[in-house]
Design a protein around this motif. Structure first.
Motif, PDB file in Angstrom:
ATOM      1  N   PRO A   6      26.322   0.737 -26.841  1.00 31.53           N
ATOM      2  CA  PRO A   6      26.436   1.034 -25.406  1.00 31.53           C
ATOM      3  C   PRO A   6      25.078   1.085 -24.701  1.00 31.53           C
ATOM      4  O   PRO A   6      24.931   0.615 -23.575  1.00 31.53           O
ATOM      5  N   ALA A  35      27.664   4.333 -15.394  1.00 32.47           N
ATOM      6  CA  ALA A  35      28.868   3.878 -16.099  1.00 32.47           C
ATOM      7  C   ALA A  35      28.874   4.388 -17.536  1.00 32.47           C
ATOM      8  O   ALA A  35      29.914   4.812 -18.062  1.00 32.47           O
ATOM      9  N   LEU A  36      27.712   4.371 -18.191  1.00 29.70           N
ATOM     10  CA  LEU A  36      27.616   4.860 -19.569  1.00 29.70           C
ATOM     11  C   LEU A  36      27.891   6.355 -19.642  1.00 29.70           C
ATOM     12  O   LEU A  36      28.601   6.832 -20.533  1.00 29.70           O
ATOM     13  N   ALA A  38      29.666   8.177 -17.476  1.00 34.69           N
ATOM     14  CA  ALA A  38      31.085   8.406 -17.184  1.00 34.69           C
ATOM     15  C   ALA A  38      31.955   8.079 -18.394  1.00 34.69           C
ATOM     16  O   ALA A  38      32.901   8.818 -18.717  1.00 34.69           O
ATOM     17  N   THR A  39      31.643   6.998 -19.094  1.00 35.87           N
ATOM     18  CA  THR A  39      32.405   6.638 -20.299  1.00 35.87           C
ATOM     19  C   THR A  39      32.250   7.707 -21.369  1.00 35.87           C
ATOM     20  O   THR A  39      33.216   8.092 -22.027  1.00 35.87           O
ATOM     21  N   HIS A  40      31.013   8.175 -21.551  1.00 29.25           N
ATOM     22  CA  HIS A  40      30.758   9.205 -22.568  1.00 29.25           C
ATOM     23  C   HIS A  40      31.522  10.495 -22.249  1.00 29.25           C
ATOM     24  O   HIS A  40      32.142  11.102 -23.122  1.00 29.25           O
ATOM     25  N   TRP A  42      34.205  10.807 -20.393  1.00 30.74           N
ATOM     26  CA  TRP A  42      35.646  10.532 -20.490  1.00 30.74           C
ATOM     27  C   TRP A  42      36.136  10.663 -21.924  1.00 30.74           C
ATOM     28  O   TRP A  42      37.204  11.194 -22.187  1.00 30.74           O
ATOM     29  N   ARG A  43      35.340  10.164 -22.870  1.00 29.90           N
ATOM     30  CA  ARG A  43      35.742  10.189 -24.284  1.00 29.90           C
ATOM     31  C   ARG A  43      35.609  11.558 -24.917  1.00 29.90           C
ATOM     32  O   ARG A  43      36.349  11.883 -25.841  1.00 29.90           O
TER      33      ARG A  43
END
Length: 161
Positions: A6, A35-36, A38-40, A42-43
Protein backbone atom coordinates in the motif's frame (compact mmCIF):
# COMPACT_ATOMS: atom_id res chain seq x y z
CA UNK A 1 6.52 -7.56 0.93
CA UNK A 2 2.72 -7.34 1.17
CA UNK A 3 2.96 -4.94 4.09
CA UNK A 4 4.81 -2.42 1.96
CA UNK A 5 2.50 -2.71 -1.07
CA UNK A 6 0.00 0.00 0.00
CA UNK A 7 2.82 2.44 0.78
CA UNK A 8 4.48 1.69 -2.54
CA UNK A 9 1.19 2.24 -4.42
CA UNK A 10 0.61 5.54 -2.55
CA UNK A 11 4.12 6.75 -3.40
CA UNK A 12 3.81 5.79 -7.07
CA UNK A 13 0.40 7.47 -7.29
CA UNK A 14 1.80 10.66 -5.70
CA UNK A 15 4.73 10.67 -8.13
CA UNK A 16 2.45 10.07 -11.11
CA UNK A 17 0.08 12.88 -10.11
CA UNK A 18 2.97 15.28 -9.47
CA UNK A 19 4.98 14.51 -12.63
CA UNK A 20 1.97 14.72 -14.95
CA UNK A 21 1.05 18.00 -13.24
CA UNK A 22 -2.47 16.75 -12.58
CA UNK A 23 -2.07 18.07 -9.04
CA UNK A 24 0.51 20.26 -7.37
CA UNK A 25 3.14 18.26 -5.38
CA UNK A 26 1.51 18.93 -1.98
CA UNK A 27 -1.93 17.71 -3.05
CA UNK A 28 -0.43 14.89 -5.12
CA UNK A 29 1.13 13.58 -1.87
CA UNK A 30 -1.92 14.22 0.35
CA UNK A 31 -4.49 12.48 -1.88
CA UNK A 32 -2.93 8.97 -1.80
CA UNK A 33 -2.01 9.35 1.88
CA UNK A 34 -5.60 10.25 2.72
CA UNK A 35 -6.89 7.25 0.79
CA UNK A 36 -4.33 5.00 2.51
CA UNK A 37 -5.29 6.32 5.96
CA UNK A 38 -9.01 5.88 5.28
CA UNK A 39 -8.44 2.30 4.08
CA UNK A 40 -6.33 1.51 7.15
CA UNK A 41 -8.94 2.92 9.52
CA UNK A 42 -11.76 1.11 7.72
CA UNK A 43 -10.03 -2.26 8.13
CA UNK A 44 -8.93 -1.87 11.73
CA UNK A 45 -11.74 -0.08 13.51
CA UNK A 46 -14.08 -2.20 15.59
CA UNK A 47 -17.68 -2.46 14.42
CA UNK A 48 -18.87 -2.32 18.00
CA UNK A 49 -21.73 -4.29 19.45
CA UNK A 50 -24.50 -5.17 17.05
CA UNK A 51 -27.95 -4.42 18.37
CA UNK A 52 -30.39 -7.31 17.98
CA UNK A 53 -34.14 -7.25 18.12
CA UNK A 54 -35.74 -9.37 20.82
CA UNK A 55 -37.48 -12.49 19.58
CA UNK A 56 -41.24 -12.01 19.20
CA UNK A 57 -43.35 -13.99 21.64
CA UNK A 58 -44.43 -17.36 20.31
CA UNK A 59 -47.84 -17.33 21.86
CA UNK A 60 -50.37 -18.76 19.44
CA UNK A 61 -53.79 -19.52 20.74
CA UNK A 62 -56.62 -21.14 18.86
CA UNK A 63 -58.89 -18.46 17.47
CA UNK A 64 -56.54 -15.67 18.44
CA UNK A 65 -55.97 -12.48 16.51
CA UNK A 66 -52.99 -14.15 14.81
CA UNK A 67 -55.24 -16.77 13.22
CA UNK A 68 -57.68 -14.14 12.03
CA UNK A 69 -54.93 -12.02 10.53
CA UNK A 70 -53.33 -15.07 8.96
CA UNK A 71 -56.60 -16.12 7.35
CA UNK A 72 -57.26 -12.57 6.18
CA UNK A 73 -53.94 -12.36 4.36
CA UNK A 74 -54.28 -15.85 2.94
CA UNK A 75 -57.88 -15.47 1.77
CA UNK A 76 -57.29 -14.52 -1.85
CA UNK A 77 -54.84 -15.55 -4.53
CA UNK A 78 -53.15 -13.20 -6.98
CA UNK A 79 -55.87 -13.72 -9.56
CA UNK A 80 -58.59 -12.64 -7.11
CA UNK A 81 -59.99 -16.08 -6.38
CA UNK A 82 -60.36 -17.59 -2.94
CA UNK A 83 -57.30 -19.54 -1.81
CA UNK A 84 -57.31 -23.29 -1.32
CA UNK A 85 -56.71 -22.85 2.41
CA UNK A 86 -59.93 -20.88 2.88
CA UNK A 87 -61.83 -23.24 0.58
CA UNK A 88 -60.69 -26.23 2.68
CA UNK A 89 -61.78 -24.43 5.84
CA UNK A 90 -65.24 -23.69 4.41
CA UNK A 91 -65.50 -27.33 3.27
CA UNK A 92 -64.70 -28.43 6.85
CA UNK A 93 -67.38 -26.07 8.21
CA UNK A 94 -69.90 -27.45 5.71
CA UNK A 95 -68.98 -31.01 6.66
CA UNK A 96 -69.50 -30.18 10.33
CA UNK A 97 -72.80 -28.35 9.77
CA UNK A 98 -74.20 -31.10 7.51
CA UNK A 99 -73.16 -33.80 9.99
CA UNK A 100 -75.79 -32.40 12.36
CA UNK A 101 -78.35 -33.32 9.68
CA UNK A 102 -76.93 -36.83 9.22
CA UNK A 103 -75.27 -35.95 5.90
CA UNK A 104 -71.70 -36.87 5.05
CA UNK A 105 -70.45 -34.36 2.48
CA UNK A 106 -67.70 -36.72 1.33
CA UNK A 107 -70.21 -39.50 0.56
CA UNK A 108 -71.71 -39.09 -2.95
CA UNK A 109 -74.86 -40.97 -1.92
CA UNK A 110 -75.68 -38.14 0.53
CA UNK A 111 -75.33 -35.43 -2.11
CA UNK A 112 -79.03 -35.27 -3.08
CA UNK A 113 -79.99 -34.52 0.53
CA UNK A 114 -77.17 -31.98 0.81
CA UNK A 115 -78.32 -30.32 -2.42
CA UNK A 116 -81.82 -29.92 -0.99
CA UNK A 117 -80.43 -28.16 2.09
CA UNK A 118 -77.69 -26.04 0.51
CA UNK A 119 -78.72 -25.78 -3.10
CA UNK A 120 -77.20 -27.61 -6.05
CA UNK A 121 -74.82 -24.79 -6.97
CA UNK A 122 -73.35 -24.59 -3.46
CA UNK A 123 -72.95 -28.36 -3.29
CA UNK A 124 -71.27 -28.44 -6.71
CA UNK A 125 -68.86 -25.71 -5.63
CA UNK A 126 -68.04 -27.33 -2.30
CA UNK A 127 -67.31 -30.70 -3.90
CA UNK A 128 -65.25 -29.33 -6.82
CA UNK A 129 -61.58 -28.41 -6.74
CA UNK A 130 -62.05 -25.18 -8.66
CA UNK A 131 -61.34 -22.10 -6.51
CA UNK A 132 -64.41 -19.89 -6.08
CA UNK A 133 -64.70 -16.16 -6.52
CA UNK A 134 -65.28 -14.01 -3.44
CA UNK A 135 -68.94 -13.58 -4.42
CA UNK A 136 -69.38 -17.36 -4.72
CA UNK A 137 -67.73 -17.86 -1.31
CA UNK A 138 -70.14 -15.32 0.16
CA UNK A 139 -73.04 -17.28 -1.33
CA UNK A 140 -71.69 -20.52 0.18
CA UNK A 141 -71.35 -18.93 3.62
CA UNK A 142 -74.90 -17.56 3.42
CA UNK A 143 -76.18 -21.05 2.57
CA UNK A 144 -74.25 -22.54 5.50
CA UNK A 145 -75.59 -19.84 7.82
CA UNK A 146 -79.15 -20.66 6.74
CA UNK A 147 -78.71 -24.25 7.93
CA UNK A 148 -80.43 -24.65 11.26
CA UNK A 149 -78.87 -27.17 13.58
CA UNK A 150 -80.84 -30.36 13.45
CA UNK A 151 -81.95 -31.24 16.95
CA UNK A 152 -84.21 -34.26 17.20
CA UNK A 153 -87.42 -33.76 19.14
CA UNK A 154 -87.23 -35.71 22.42
CA UNK A 155 -90.97 -36.41 22.40
CA UNK A 156 -92.33 -37.17 18.91
CA UNK A 157 -95.94 -36.16 19.64
CA UNK A 158 -95.11 -32.82 21.15
CA UNK A 159 -94.34 -29.74 18.98
CA UNK A 160 -90.97 -28.03 19.34
CA UNK A 161 -90.75 -24.54 20.75
Amino acid sequence: MRRHLPWTLATLTALLLATTRTLDPTHALLLPLTALTATHLWRHLDDGDQATWPAPPDETRHGARHDLSDLGWAAFTRDGRVSARVTRRVHAIATHRLAHHGIDLDDPTHHPRAARLLGPDVLAGLTSRRPPTPRTLHHWLDALDDLTPHTPDPTPGRPRR
